[in-house]
Design a protein around this motif. Structure first.
Motif, short mmCIF file in Angstrom:
data_model
loop_
_atom_site.label_atom_id
_atom_site.label_comp_id
_atom_site.label_asym_id
_atom_site.label_seq_id
_atom_site.Cartn_x
_atom_site.Cartn_y
_atom_site.Cartn_z
N ASP A 163 0.86 -1.19 0.00
CA ASP A 163 0.00 0.00 0.00
C ASP A 163 0.89 1.24 0.00
N PRO A 164 0.56 2.26 -0.77
CA PRO A 164 1.43 3.44 -0.87
C PRO A 164 1.34 4.39 0.31
N LEU A 165 0.56 4.05 1.34
CA LEU A 165 0.39 4.94 2.48
C LEU A 165 1.72 5.39 3.08
N PHE A 166 2.64 4.44 3.27
CA PHE A 166 3.94 4.77 3.87
C PHE A 166 4.62 5.89 3.10
N VAL A 167 4.73 5.69 1.80
CA VAL A 167 5.44 6.66 0.97
C VAL A 167 4.72 8.00 0.96
N ARG A 168 3.42 7.97 0.82
CA ARG A 168 2.67 9.22 0.79
C ARG A 168 2.79 9.99 2.10
N GLU A 169 2.80 9.26 3.21
CA GLU A 169 2.96 9.92 4.51
C GLU A 169 4.34 10.57 4.62
N ILE A 170 5.36 9.88 4.14
CA ILE A 170 6.71 10.45 4.18
C ILE A 170 6.80 11.67 3.27
N LEU A 171 6.20 11.61 2.10
CA LEU A 171 6.22 12.75 1.20
C LEU A 171 5.53 13.96 1.84
N THR A 172 4.45 13.71 2.53
CA THR A 172 3.75 14.80 3.22
C THR A 172 4.62 15.41 4.31
N GLN A 173 5.28 14.54 5.09
CA GLN A 173 6.13 15.02 6.18
C GLN A 173 7.33 15.82 5.68
N THR A 174 7.86 15.42 4.55
CA THR A 174 9.09 16.05 4.05
C THR A 174 8.84 17.16 3.05
N GLY A 175 7.65 17.19 2.48
CA GLY A 175 7.34 18.19 1.47
C GLY A 175 8.02 17.93 0.14
N VAL A 176 8.42 16.68 -0.11
CA VAL A 176 9.08 16.31 -1.36
C VAL A 176 8.05 15.69 -2.30
N THR A 177 8.20 15.93 -3.58
CA THR A 177 7.27 15.39 -4.57
C THR A 177 7.66 13.97 -4.97
N PRO A 178 6.73 13.19 -5.50
CA PRO A 178 7.08 11.85 -5.98
C PRO A 178 8.19 11.88 -7.03
N ALA A 179 8.19 12.88 -7.88
CA ALA A 179 9.20 12.96 -8.94
C ALA A 179 10.61 13.14 -8.39
N ASP A 180 10.72 13.65 -7.18
CA ASP A 180 12.03 13.90 -6.57
C ASP A 180 12.39 12.86 -5.51
N THR A 181 11.74 11.70 -5.59
CA THR A 181 11.91 10.66 -4.58
C THR A 181 12.42 9.38 -5.21
N LEU A 182 13.37 8.74 -4.54
CA LEU A 182 13.86 7.41 -4.93
C LEU A 182 13.51 6.44 -3.82
N TYR A 183 12.93 5.30 -4.18
CA TYR A 183 12.58 4.27 -3.20
C TYR A 183 13.53 3.09 -3.41
N VAL A 184 14.21 2.66 -2.34
CA VAL A 184 15.22 1.61 -2.41
C VAL A 184 14.77 0.41 -1.59
N GLY A 185 14.69 -0.76 -2.22
CA GLY A 185 14.26 -1.95 -1.50
C GLY A 185 14.74 -3.23 -2.14
N ASP A 186 14.53 -4.34 -1.44
CA ASP A 186 15.08 -5.63 -1.86
C ASP A 186 14.03 -6.65 -2.24
N SER A 187 12.76 -6.28 -2.27
CA SER A 187 11.72 -7.29 -2.46
C SER A 187 10.68 -6.88 -3.49
N ASP A 188 9.90 -7.87 -3.90
CA ASP A 188 8.77 -7.60 -4.78
C ASP A 188 7.79 -6.63 -4.12
N VAL A 189 7.63 -6.75 -2.80
CA VAL A 189 6.75 -5.83 -2.07
C VAL A 189 7.25 -4.39 -2.23
N ASP A 190 8.56 -4.19 -2.16
CA ASP A 190 9.11 -2.85 -2.31
C ASP A 190 8.90 -2.31 -3.71
N MET A 191 9.10 -3.16 -4.71
CA MET A 191 8.90 -2.70 -6.08
C MET A 191 7.44 -2.32 -6.33
#
Length: 220
Positions: free
Chosen positions: A145-173
């Motif tokens: 669920d994208p809730l985690f990422v959206r919450e972090i974007l809200t807290q930081t004021g960063v846009t999705p276009a300026d964000t990199l997500y790093v992970g090791d699993s299919d869940v992360d992708m």
């Protein structure tokens, strides 16, 4: 414009599999269920600890009640022993430090329960000032669920276009895709290269230091 890198925790920043295996096995043993070798837990993790317990239980015993029984034994043990065998992957502390020195915002989004997520980050990365550290919280959905990422974007004021997500699993992708952010798959974690490439991440790296090579694109 400020930039942001969101990291998964287990299998990305920290090799936690041995402590997860020990903590789950001690709970299973107390409940008279079969235990599993550490390597088996590579297939059990990724969707939060309740799903971990469900996968570790015998198929006929995978009830909500039994999951809660395992959890009641796992959590106090893991809270005491979650750092016994866990270690950062080689190169990760240096990469985090360099990103921080470049002014990049850093965050963690994990399906591990919130208290353990915060404790592990604090214990292993005390010199890093994370903008947000989010784990699994009761009543809220887990990744992908994208809730985690959206919450972090809200807290930081960063846009999705300026964000990199790093992970090791299919869940992360899937999480990155669902949140509309660029994904970087790491190959030192808990899933295979084929599994990760099936989601067509923008980047695939074999060593933590390679993350820094992405930053001409994400430079300030």
């Amino acid at each position: 414009m400020k930039k942001l890198v969101i990291f998964d925790l287990d299998g990305t920043l920290l090799n936690t599999i041995a402590d997860l295996a020990v903590a789950t096995n001690q709970a299973l043993e107390k409940l008279k269920y079969p235990t599993h070798p550490t390597q088996a837990y590579l297939r059990f993790v990724g969707n939060g600890i309740n799903k971990l317990f469900e996968r570790a239980l015998p198929e006929a015993a995978r009830t909500p009640e039994n999951v809660l029984r395992v959890r009641s034994l796992f959590v106090p043990y893991y809270n005491e022993h979650g750092t016994d065998l866990t270690r950062p992957y080689d190169g990760i502390p240096a990469v985090l430090k360099q990103l921080q020195e470049r002014g990049v915002k850093l965050a963690v989004a994990s399906n591990k329960y919130q208290a353990a997520t915060q404790e592990l980050v604090k214990h292993f990365f005390p010199e890093i000032s994370f903008a947000a550290v989010l784990g699994q919280r009761e009543g809220l959905p887990t990744k992908p669920d994208p809730l985690f990422v959206r919450e972090i974007l809200t807290q930081t004021g960063v846009t999705p276009a300026d964000t990199l997500y790093v992970g090791d699993s299919d869940v992360d992708m899937q999480t990155a895709r669902n949140a509309g952010v660029e994904a970087c798959a790491v190959l030192w974690g808990f899933r295979t290269e084929a599994e990760l490439r099936a989601y067509s991440p923008a980047h695939v790296v074999r060593q933590p230091e390679e993350i820094l090579n992405l930053f001409p694109r994400f430079s300030l």
